[in-house]
Design a protein around this motif. Structure first.
Motif, PDB file in Angstrom:
ATOM      1  N   CYS A 125       0.820  -1.434   0.388  1.00 19.69           N
ATOM      2  CA  CYS A 125       0.391  -0.018  -0.275  1.00 19.69           C
ATOM      3  C   CYS A 125       0.701   1.566   0.238  1.00 19.69           C
ATOM      4  CB  CYS A 125      -1.243  -0.227   1.141  1.00 19.69           C
ATOM      5  SG  CYS A 125      -0.438  -0.695   2.540  1.00 19.69           S
ATOM      6  N   VAL A 126       2.336   1.458  -0.519  1.00 14.05           N
ATOM      7  CA  VAL A 126       3.178   2.129  -0.549  1.00 14.05           C
ATOM      8  C   VAL A 126       2.260   3.286  -1.155  1.00 14.05           C
ATOM      9  CG1 VAL A 126       4.053   1.376  -2.845  1.00 14.05           C
ATOM     10  CG2 VAL A 126       4.813   3.131  -1.143  1.00 14.05           C
ATOM     11  N   VAL A 127       2.437   4.708  -0.839  1.00 11.37           N
ATOM     12  CA  VAL A 127       1.962   5.745  -2.124  1.00 11.37           C
ATOM     13  C   VAL A 127       2.314   6.224  -3.257  1.00 11.37           C
ATOM     14  CG1 VAL A 127       0.952   8.108  -1.100  1.00 11.37           C
ATOM     15  CG2 VAL A 127       0.823   6.900   0.865  1.00 11.37           C
ATOM     16  N   ALA A 128       3.643   6.282  -2.886  1.00  9.41           N
ATOM     17  CA  ALA A 128       4.091   6.774  -4.180  1.00  9.41           C
ATOM     18  C   ALA A 128       4.267   5.731  -5.251  1.00  9.41           C
ATOM     19  CB  ALA A 128       5.714   6.584  -4.092  1.00  9.41           C
ATOM     20  N   LYS A 129       3.295   6.700  -6.327  1.00  6.24           N
ATOM     21  CA  LYS A 129       3.119   5.804  -7.721  1.00  6.24           C
ATOM     22  C   LYS A 129       4.692   5.094  -8.492  1.00  6.24           C
ATOM     23  CE  LYS A 129      -0.714   8.434  -9.334  1.00  6.24           C
ATOM     24  NZ  LYS A 129      -1.752   9.462 -10.356  1.00  6.24           N
ATOM     25  N   ASN A 130       5.593   5.268  -8.336  1.00  9.26           N
ATOM     26  CA  ASN A 130       6.415   4.869  -8.957  1.00  9.26           C
ATOM     27  C   ASN A 130       7.679   3.539  -8.275  1.00  9.26           C
ATOM     28  OD1 ASN A 130       7.346   6.448  -6.290  1.00  9.26           O
ATOM     29  ND2 ASN A 130       9.239   7.715  -7.996  1.00  9.26           N
ATOM     30  N   LYS A 131       6.662   3.585  -6.886  1.00  7.90           N
ATOM     31  CA  LYS A 131       7.278   2.058  -6.203  1.00  7.90           C
ATOM     32  C   LYS A 131       6.451   1.324  -5.908  1.00  7.90           C
ATOM     33  CE  LYS A 131      10.898   4.254  -4.089  1.00  7.90           C
ATOM     34  NZ  LYS A 131      12.105   3.878  -4.387  1.00  7.90           N
ATOM     35  N   LYS A 132       4.910   1.867  -7.143  1.00 10.39           N
ATOM     36  CA  LYS A 132       4.143   0.601  -6.547  1.00 10.39           C
ATOM     37  C   LYS A 132       4.144  -0.853  -7.475  1.00 10.39           C
ATOM     38  CE  LYS A 132       0.317   3.398  -5.890  1.00 10.39           C
ATOM     39  NZ  LYS A 132      -0.060   2.612  -4.725  1.00 10.39           N
ATOM     40  N   GLY A 133       5.756  -0.139  -8.603  1.00 11.74           N
ATOM     41  CA  GLY A 133       6.189  -2.244  -9.347  1.00 11.74           C
ATOM     42  C   GLY A 133       6.948  -2.491  -8.293  1.00 11.74           C
ATOM     43  N   VAL A 134       7.181  -2.120  -7.176  1.00 12.03           N
ATOM     44  CA  VAL A 134       8.040  -2.800  -6.505  1.00 12.03           C
ATOM     45  C   VAL A 134       7.899  -3.109  -5.689  1.00 12.03           C
ATOM     46  CG1 VAL A 134      10.121  -2.262  -8.016  1.00 12.03           C
ATOM     47  CG2 VAL A 134       9.655  -1.040  -6.142  1.00 12.03           C
ATOM     48  N   GLY A 135       6.679  -4.216  -5.386  1.00 10.38           N
ATOM     49  CA  GLY A 135       5.391  -4.156  -3.729  1.00 10.38           C
ATOM     50  C   GLY A 135       6.219  -5.477  -3.032  1.00 10.38           C
ATOM     51  N   ILE A 136       5.939  -5.705  -2.367  1.00 13.83           N
ATOM     52  CA  ILE A 136       5.932  -7.239  -1.296  1.00 13.83           C
ATOM     53  C   ILE A 136       5.491  -8.084  -1.822  1.00 13.83           C
ATOM     54  CG2 ILE A 136       6.523  -8.382   0.697  1.00 13.83           C
ATOM     55  CD1 ILE A 136       6.716  -5.251   2.158  1.00 13.83           C
TER      56      ILE A 136
END
Length: 289
Positions: A125-136
């Motif tokens: 549930c990371v907020v930054a859009k540029n980090k959503k592709g590297v989720g747990i």
């Protein structure tokens, strides 16, 4: 006054197997449901108490590790420590052409203290859009253990010895979502335990109002395998270490805190302008071989 701040290098005894200081209340302990989702932590012992160098002063971090020449020029600044994004699948600046063992040794000889940051998988549930592709993923404990092992391996390759801190960067996330919080905490705990198992010190970086608040709630609930050092981001405020409202006074104390108090600001020193984050530090730094 900022200019009057004094740099201090000291030694500190830390128990690498222990969670942060502080006693959980019985009410908080009842909430520690996440603790049962993982294997029991290894037994603590007096042998895990070690002495290490800590730094007390100002630090900057920037996405791209700068050249040795720029680091030499920036010795004219008030900063005496630098954060480096040395590894992890979630890094914004994956290519670091200047960063190698020779660079580590060169800047360490200049007097720079180093804060190594590992930007691994991010909260679902990371907020930054540029980090959503590297989720747990679906197996957070196994993934955290694997990435903790990677963090140690890459730290060793850069000449960072045992007792060095490795700071896990977990960008702001919606910790109020129970399933996401459970997954994120499981990953962080596994990462911490693996880093500790290899003799390194697990640190944690996040927003004061999300990841840091989440870790503090876990600490109060008696959860084990938590970070040993807390690097909290709260911008647009004066630098402070022990007045952060999300952390109780006894938590992550002493010499276990870093406050990132400003971000994405330009500074120029020695003829070189950089876009940096500003930090106040009282925490362990890398041991460079």
């Amino acid at each position: 006054m900022i200019i009057g701040f004094v740099l201090v290098l000291t030694t500190l005894t830390l128990d690498l197997a222990a969670s942060p200081p502080g006693v959980a209340s019985s009410g908080d302990a009842a909430k520690a449901t996440a603790a049962s989702a993982a294997p029991a932590a290894p037994a603590e012992s007096a042998a895990s108490a070690v002495r290490m160098s800590t730094f007390h002063g100002r630090a900057f971090d920037t996405c791209l590790t700068q050249s040795v020449d720029t680091m030499r020029r920036w010795r004219s600044s008030r900063y005496r420590a630098v954060g480096i994004y040395y590894a992890g699948r979630g890094r914004a600046c994956k290519r670091q052409p200047h960063l190698d063992h020779a660079w580590m040794r060169a800047v360490n000889r200049m007097g720079w203290r180093i804060l190594p940051v590992y930007v691994g998988s991010q909260s679902p549930c990371v907020v930054a859009k540029n980090k959503k592709g590297v989720g747990i993923g679906r197996h957070p404990w196994a993934q955290g253990k694997r990435e903790g092992r990677d963090a140690v391996r890459r730290a060793k390759a850069l000449g960072m010895g045992r007792l060095s801190p490795l700071y896990l960067d977990m960008e702001a996330y919606t910790y109020q979502k129970q399933g996401c919080a459970h997954t994120t905490l499981s990953f962080v705990r596994a990462w911490d335990r693996e880093v500790r198992r290899h003799g390194y010190v697990p640190g944690f970086y996040s927003s004061a109002d999300s990841g840091v608040r989440h870790m503090e709630a876990a600490r109060r609930a008696g959860v084990r395998d938590l970070p040993a050092v807390m690097w909290f981001a709260r911008w647009h405020t004066k630098p402070h270490l022990y007045r952060e409202p999300e952390l109780r006074g006894r938590a992550w104390h002493p010499a276990r805190r870093i406050h990132q108090y400003a971000g994405n600001v330009k500074e120029r020193h020695g003829g070189r302008t950089l876009l940096i984050d500003r930090n106040l530090v009282h925490a362990p730094v890398a041991r460079v071989r």
